[in-house]
Design an enzyme around this catalytic site. Structure first.
Site, short mmCIF file in Angstrom:
data_model
loop_
_atom_site.label_atom_id
_atom_site.label_comp_id
_atom_site.label_asym_id
_atom_site.label_seq_id
_atom_site.Cartn_x
_atom_site.Cartn_y
_atom_site.Cartn_z
N LYS A 104 -8.10 -18.92 34.58
CA LYS A 104 -7.11 -18.76 33.50
C LYS A 104 -6.24 -17.54 33.70
CE LYS A 104 -11.40 -17.77 32.77
NZ LYS A 104 -12.36 -17.79 31.71
N ILE A 135 -14.96 -28.37 27.33
CA ILE A 135 -14.21 -29.22 26.38
C ILE A 135 -12.91 -29.69 27.02
CG2 ILE A 135 -13.13 -29.33 24.09
CD1 ILE A 135 -14.68 -26.83 23.31
N GLU A 189 -16.92 -12.87 32.07
CA GLU A 189 -16.12 -12.65 33.28
C GLU A 189 -16.76 -11.53 34.10
OE1 GLU A 189 -13.35 -14.65 34.03
OE2 GLU A 189 -14.28 -15.67 32.36
N LYS A 204 -6.05 -17.86 27.69
CA LYS A 204 -6.25 -19.29 27.37
C LYS A 204 -5.23 -19.79 26.35
CE LYS A 204 -11.19 -19.13 28.43
NZ LYS A 204 -12.51 -18.77 27.88
#
Ligand code: NAP
Ligand code: HSE
Length: 438
Positions: A104, A135, A189, A204
Site C-alpha cells: 500500500k 477482505i 508493518e 489505504k
C-alpha cells in the site's frame, strides 16, 4: 495442455509464505490453483532459517534474475518498503509482466505513475491485498460496485491498531504489550510506527479514495492521526459515555457543482463511535468498511484485515484473476484487456483543507477542581461557535479534575481557536486528549 501461470515471488515473509502455502495446499480447492506454478522466490538472506519447507533451488537473492526470467509471467511483490519495491514493480511492468502486490505504501504514493506504465505495456497491476488484508474491497470498487456513484466510505482499515485498541478496551492491556503481540502475530508493518501513527491507514484510504472517486489525490494532504497517544483513561471514559474508540478512516464527496474538480473530505484518526454503530463491534485484527453508493445504499465489508492467510488469500485471488483473463483469451480469442480491472482515472479530485473539515470532537482536560471551571470552559467553546453536546467531570481529587467535553459537529478552525483560549485559562492545566467523534 493449458499454459500454466508462472509466477516469481519477491519476499518470503508473512505474506509470501502464506501465498506459498495456498499454492501448495493439499486441500480440495478449485483445480485452477494447480495452474499456478512458483518458478522463483527472491529473499534478502538466502541462508536464513525458515519455518516452512521449501525447495532451496527456488530461493534466490537476485531480484533482477526473477524479473528477467523469461519463464515468469507474473511478479508477486510481497517484500515491502518503498523505493526498491517501486523499482521492482516498474521494472517488471516494463518487462511486460503483470504485477500483484500487497504494497500500500507504494500504491498510495505512486499509483498514478504505475497505472500508466501498466497500461502502456498492456499488463496489469493488481493490489487487492494492499487494503484490508483478506477482505475483497478493491475489486468490488473497480467492478461490482461500478454502477454506483460512491458517496462515502468509512471504516476500520488497519488490523494492528484495531487489535491494540480491542486488547486495551476488553482486557485493560497496556498499549506497548498489545503492540508487541500484534508484531509477533505478523500483523504490524516492519516499522510499526506506520500502523500506530495512522500512516498505513492513510495509505489505504488514499488508494480506496482514488479508485472510488476516480481522481488522483495528494497522499500527503490526508489529515492523519494515530493511536499512539491514547491511554486507558480515554478508553474508560469513552466507554462510560457509551462509545468505543477505533482508528477510523473516512473519505466522502462534498457536493460542489461549481468546481471541475471533485472536493473530498478524507482523514484518518482515532474516533469515538457509539456502541450501537456497526463499526463499534469490530474487534481484534478484523477490519470493516461501510461503503455508501447511489443507488446502492450502504454495504459493509468485514473480515480479517491482516495476517498471513487472509492477506495471501487476496494475493492469490489477484493471480487467479490474471489466470482467468489469459484462459478467456486462449479459449475464446477475446481481448486480454479488462479496462475495469486495469483501472484508470477519469476525473479530477482534490482534498478540502483540514480547517474546513466538520467533525464532532472529544476533549479530556486536566483542570484545577475549582468552582466555575466548567462554566469557563463552556464559555470559551461558546464564544468560538463550538456547541457542546456533553460536558462531564471525572476523577476529582483534592485539587484536580478531569473534564471530558464532547462537541457537536464543528469546523477544525473553530476548535483550534477554542484550544488556544483554553490553554491560556489558568484553571486548565493540560488538554490531555483530543479525539474525533461520529
Ligand atoms: P515480512 O514478513 O517482513 O517479509 C518481507 C520479506 O521480504 C522477507 O522474506 C525478506 O527476506 C524479503 N525482503 C526484504 N527486503 C528484501 C530485499 N532487499 N531483497 C529481497 N528480499 C527482501 O513482510 P510481510 O509482513 O510479509 O509484508 C510484505 C508486504 O505485504 C508489505 O508491503 C506489507 O505492507 C504488505 N502487507 C502485509 C500484511 C501483513 O499482515 N503482514 C497485510 C497486507 C499487506 P528474508 O526472509 O530473507 O528476510
Ligand atoms: N500492518 C497492516 C495492518 C497490515 O495492521 O493492517 C495489513 O495491511
Amino acid at each position: 495442455m493449458m499454459h500454466k501461470c508462472k509466477i516469481g515471488i519477491i519476499g518470503f515473509g508473512t505474506v509470501g509464505k502464506g501465498v506459498f502455502k495456498i499454492l501448495n495446499t493439499k486441500k480440495d480447492n478449485h483445480p485452477i490453483l494447480k495452474e499456478i506454478e512458483i518458478i522463483k522466490i527472491a529473499v534478502k538472506d538466502i541462508n536464513k532459517k525458515r519455518d516452512i519447507q521449501v525447495n532451496k533451488d527456488l530461493l534466490t537473492d537476485d531480484i533482477d534474475s526473477v524479473i528477467k526470467d523469461p519463464r515468469i509471467d507474473v511478479i508477486v511483490e510481497v517484500m515491502g518498503g518503498i523505493d526498491i519495491a517501486k523499482d521492482i514493480i516498474i521494472k517488471s511492468l516494463n518487462a511486460g509482466k503483470s504485477v500483484v502486490t500487497a504494497n500500500k505504501a507504494v500504491m498510495a504514493r505512486f499509483g498514478y505513475e504505475i497505472y500508466k506504465i501498466a497500461w502502456k505495456n498492456n499488463v496489469y497491476i493488481l493490489f487487492e491485498a494492499a487494503v484490508c488484508g483478506g477482505i475483497p474491497v478493491i475489486e468490488p470498487l473497480k467492478k461490482s460496485l461500478k454502477s454506483n456513484q460512491i458517496t462515502k466510505m468509512i471504516g476500520i482499515i488497519n488490523g494492528t491498531t484495531n487489535f491494540i485498541l480491542s486488547k486495551m478496551s476488553s482486557e485493560n492491556s497496556s498499549y506497548e504489550g498489545s503492540l508487541q503481540i500484534a508484531q509477533d502475530l505478523g500483523y504490524a508493518e516492519s516499522d510499526p510506527s506506520a500502523d500506530v501513527e495512522g500512516h498505513d491507514a492513510a495509505d489505504k484510504i488514499s488508494i480506496l479514495t482514488e479508485i472510488a472517486f476516480g481522481g488522483k489525490i495528494k497522499r500527503n494532504e490526508i489529515e492523519t492521526e494515530g493511536i499512539n497517544f491514547i491511554n486507558l483513561k480515554d478508553i474508560d471514559y469513552a466507554s462510560k459515555l457509551g462509545f468505543e474508540i477505533k482508528l477510523i478512516a473516512l473519505s466522502e464527496r462534498i457536493n460542489n457543482d461549481s468546481s471541475d474538480s471533485l472536493p473530498l473530505n478524507t482523514w484518518v484518526g482515532p474516533t469515538l463511535i457509539p456502541k450501537g454503530h456497526p463499526l463499534a463491534s469490530v474487534e481484534d485484527v478484523n477490519n470493516a468498511i461501510l461503503i455508501k453508493g447511489d443507488p446502492l445504499g450502504e454495504i459493509m465489508l468485514y473480515g480479517p484485515g491482516a495476517g498471513s492467510g487472509p492477506t495471501a488469500s487476496s494475493v492469490v485471488s489477484d493471480i487467479l484473476n490474471l489466470k482467468s483473463i489469459s484462459f478467456t483469451n486462449n479459449k475464446k480469442g477475446l481481448s486480454t484487456f479488462d479496462p475495469l480491472l486495469a483501472f484508470d482515472f477519469w476525473r479530477k479530485c482534490h482534498l478540502i483543507e483540514s480547517a474546513q473539515i466538520r467533525k464532532k470532537f472529544y476533549f479530556r482536560l486536566i483542570c484545577q477542581d475549582t468552582p466555575g471551571v466548567i462554566g469557563k470552559i463552556g464559555h470559551i467553546f461558546g464564544t468560538n461557535s463550538v456547541s457542546i453536546e456533553s460536558i462531564v467531570q471525572f476523577d476529582a481529587t483534592d485539587n484536580e479534575a478531569e473534564i471530558v467535553v464532547i462537541t457537536h459537529e464543528v469546523t477544525k478552525g473553530n476548535i483550534e481557536k477554542s484550544k488556544t483560549e483554553l490553554n491560556s485559562l489558568t484553571e486548565v492545566k493540560l488538554i490531555a486528549s483530543q479525539l474525533n467523534c461520529i
